[in-house]
Design an enzyme around this catalytic site. Structure first.
Site, mmCIF file in Angstrom:
data_model
loop_
_atom_site.group_PDB
_atom_site.id
_atom_site.type_symbol
_atom_site.label_atom_id
_atom_site.label_comp_id
_atom_site.label_asym_id
_atom_site.label_seq_id
_atom_site.Cartn_x
_atom_site.Cartn_y
_atom_site.Cartn_z
ATOM 1 N N LYS A 1 7.574 -0.476 4.840
ATOM 2 C CA LYS A 1 6.448 -0.533 3.909
ATOM 3 C C LYS A 1 5.181 -0.939 4.649
ATOM 4 O O LYS A 1 5.242 -1.491 5.753
ATOM 5 C CB LYS A 1 6.735 -1.499 2.759
ATOM 6 C CG LYS A 1 6.962 -2.947 3.162
ATOM 7 C CD LYS A 1 7.248 -3.801 1.926
ATOM 8 C CE LYS A 1 7.529 -5.244 2.317
ATOM 9 N NZ LYS A 1 7.720 -6.110 1.138
ATOM 10 N N VAL A 2 4.040 -0.643 4.034
ATOM 11 C CA VAL A 2 2.741 -1.063 4.558
ATOM 12 C C VAL A 2 2.107 -1.962 3.509
ATOM 13 O O VAL A 2 2.034 -1.614 2.332
ATOM 14 C CB VAL A 2 1.831 0.148 4.858
ATOM 15 C CG1 VAL A 2 0.457 -0.325 5.325
ATOM 16 C CG2 VAL A 2 2.458 1.038 5.909
ATOM 17 N N ASP B 1 3.381 15.586 12.086
ATOM 18 C CA ASP B 1 3.357 15.510 10.619
ATOM 19 C C ASP B 1 1.925 15.407 10.108
ATOM 20 O O ASP B 1 1.603 14.568 9.271
ATOM 21 C CB ASP B 1 4.195 14.312 10.149
ATOM 22 C CG ASP B 1 4.530 14.376 8.655
ATOM 23 O OD1 ASP B 1 4.217 15.398 8.021
ATOM 24 O OD2 ASP B 1 5.099 13.401 8.134
ATOM 25 N N LEU C 1 0.823 -1.213 0.000
ATOM 26 C CA LEU C 1 0.000 0.000 0.000
ATOM 27 C C LEU C 1 0.855 1.260 0.000
ATOM 28 O O LEU C 1 0.451 2.304 -0.491
ATOM 29 C CB LEU C 1 -0.922 0.006 1.226
ATOM 30 C CG LEU C 1 -1.894 -1.168 1.342
ATOM 31 C CD1 LEU C 1 -2.582 -1.162 2.700
ATOM 32 C CD2 LEU C 1 -2.928 -1.129 0.224
ATOM 33 N N GLY C 2 2.040 1.170 0.589
ATOM 34 C CA GLY C 2 2.942 2.320 0.660
ATOM 35 C C GLY C 2 4.330 1.834 1.002
ATOM 36 O O GLY C 2 4.480 0.845 1.717
ATOM 37 N N ALA C 3 5.352 2.512 0.467
ATOM 38 C CA ALA C 3 6.722 2.067 0.740
ATOM 39 C C ALA C 3 7.679 3.242 0.773
ATOM 40 O O ALA C 3 7.507 4.218 0.041
ATOM 41 C CB ALA C 3 7.169 1.064 -0.317
ATOM 42 N N LYS D 1 2.273 -2.889 8.872
ATOM 43 C CA LYS D 1 3.479 -2.080 8.714
ATOM 44 C C LYS D 1 4.680 -2.916 9.126
ATOM 45 O O LYS D 1 4.645 -3.590 10.161
ATOM 46 C CB LYS D 1 3.386 -0.816 9.574
ATOM 47 C CG LYS D 1 4.552 0.148 9.351
ATOM 48 C CD LYS D 1 4.426 1.416 10.190
ATOM 49 C CE LYS D 1 3.475 2.401 9.577
ATOM 50 N NZ LYS D 1 3.598 3.752 10.186
#
Length: 370
Positions: A40-41, A230, A33-35, A61
């Site tokens: 990464k996820v 953030d 999903l995200g890196a 995660k």
């Protein structure tokens, strides 16, 4: 919310409760999903997480082999913070973890619509400018969609698989009010529709709802003495019923290639979202989170534009911020919402509203809009 700086939580000092342990052999991994450089996820299916025989879609995660001790400590700190915080509808909640017998895995809720920033950008062309005279038309549009509903999904505790061709209607105002009272969105209220969610339009009511939900989530973090550092539309996830959830994909964000993160000293920082005291004095407080929330509102009501458009982060930018330069109102912001943004950007941190006050201000605006 006005808490002495010494009382902010230190994640390294928090305990980890082993009640969260989940057998890693009951996880089946899917797409990434995200890196980022070190983490990464990944989307995964967890078997027996909620009920003994049930499968549930989750986000996991994890670290990459390239991760150093610092990153390993950061992931463990995030796990401890999520464990300490407990559940809230507007944060990405912890569901479990694997800390023994292999690399650390942090299991959280899966949010089917991804991050809010990209969602807003996808919806730009279908945004309905809901001025007062348009409200009847918008209501009719939403009612027509809801009249096309098919059978209800009766699963109240598990995520529904989002398959091509099947989608879910945006809840009506009554649904949203009901879900707010209950404290979490009950998925049987979300009904499959002929039209996919990707085709459903976005309107001012949605933007006010997102503003409100994120303020509620941040008020919850503040009540737990937790600073985010953030807050930005890229760090808000969206799930069924257009529920927003604050997350921090720090390890999984590609900050090396993300122009929002500017090299400052040894770190890459999201300078355009940061309060002056954070930029110039490295001070992070509830009040600096409030500044970032103001920038988030600007992103939201510009439908995903980048803040301070056309301005590179350079010595001129820093000088302008020091001298009190602030952005103009984004295109779709009601005057009252821009007023909130400006108070969030007060040069004096103590003159900025608390998240609790922001929740009350947006509540008034939501009621007025209805």
């Amino acid at each position: 919310e006005e808490i002495n700086g010494n009382n902010y939580i230190d994640p390294t000092q928090l305990p980890y409760d082993h009640k969260w342990e989940f057998p890693r052999n009951r996880l089946s991994f899917g797409k990434t999903l995200g890196a980022g450089a070190f983490g990464k996820v990944v989307e995964a299916t967890a078997y027996g997480l909620i009920k003994s025989d049930a499968a549930m879609t989750v986000a996991v995660k994890m670290l990459k082999p390239s991760a150093h001790l610092t990153e390993r400590e950061a992931l463990m700190s995030e796990l401890k913070v999520l464990s300490y915080l407990g559940n809230h509808m507007n944060i990405v909640n912890l569901l479990g973890a694997c800390t023994v017998g292999g690399p650390t895995l942090v299991i959280t809720e899966y949010c089917c619509y991804g991050d809010l920033l990209n969602f807003l950008r996808r919806k730009r062309d279908s945004f309905i400018c809901s001025k007062q005279e348009d409200h009847a038309e918008v209501a009719l549009y939403k009612n027509l969609l809801q009249s096309k509903e098919s059978s209800c999904n009766d699963s109240t505790n598990e995520y529904m698989d989002m398959k091509p061709g099947v989608s879910y209607v945006v809840p009506t105002k009554a649904d949203k009010r009901r879900s707010a009272r209950i404290g979490s969105y009950i998925e049987r209220d979300v009904t499959p529709a002929i039209m996919e969610d990707g085709e459903l339009a976005l309107d001012l009511e949605d933007l006010l709802s997102f503003s409100y939900q994120v303020a509620k989530g941040m008020a919850f973090l503040a009540s737990k003495n937790c600073i985010h550092r953030d807050l930005a539309a890229r760090n808000i996830l969206l799930t069924h019923g257009r529920i927003t959830k604050i997350c921090d994909f720090g390890l999984a964000r590609d900050i090396k290639n993300d122009s929002n993160y500017v090299v400052k000293g040894n770190a890459r920082l999201p300078v355009k979202w940061m309060a002056p005291e954070s930029i110039f004095n490295c001070v992070y407080t509830f009040e600096s989170d409030v500044w970032s929330y103001g920038i988030f509102l600007w992103e939201l009501f510009s439908l995903g534009s980048s803040p301070y458009p056309g301005m590179p982060v350079d010595s001129k930018f820093y000088k302008m911020i020091k001298e009190g330069f602030r952005m103009l109102s984004p295109e779709h912001a009601p005057a009252e919402m821009y007023d909130i943004m400006k108070t969030c950007w007060d040069a004096d941190p103590l003159k900025r509203p608390t998240f609790k006050q922001i929740v009350q201000l947006i509540e008034k605006q939501k009621n007025k809009n209805e």
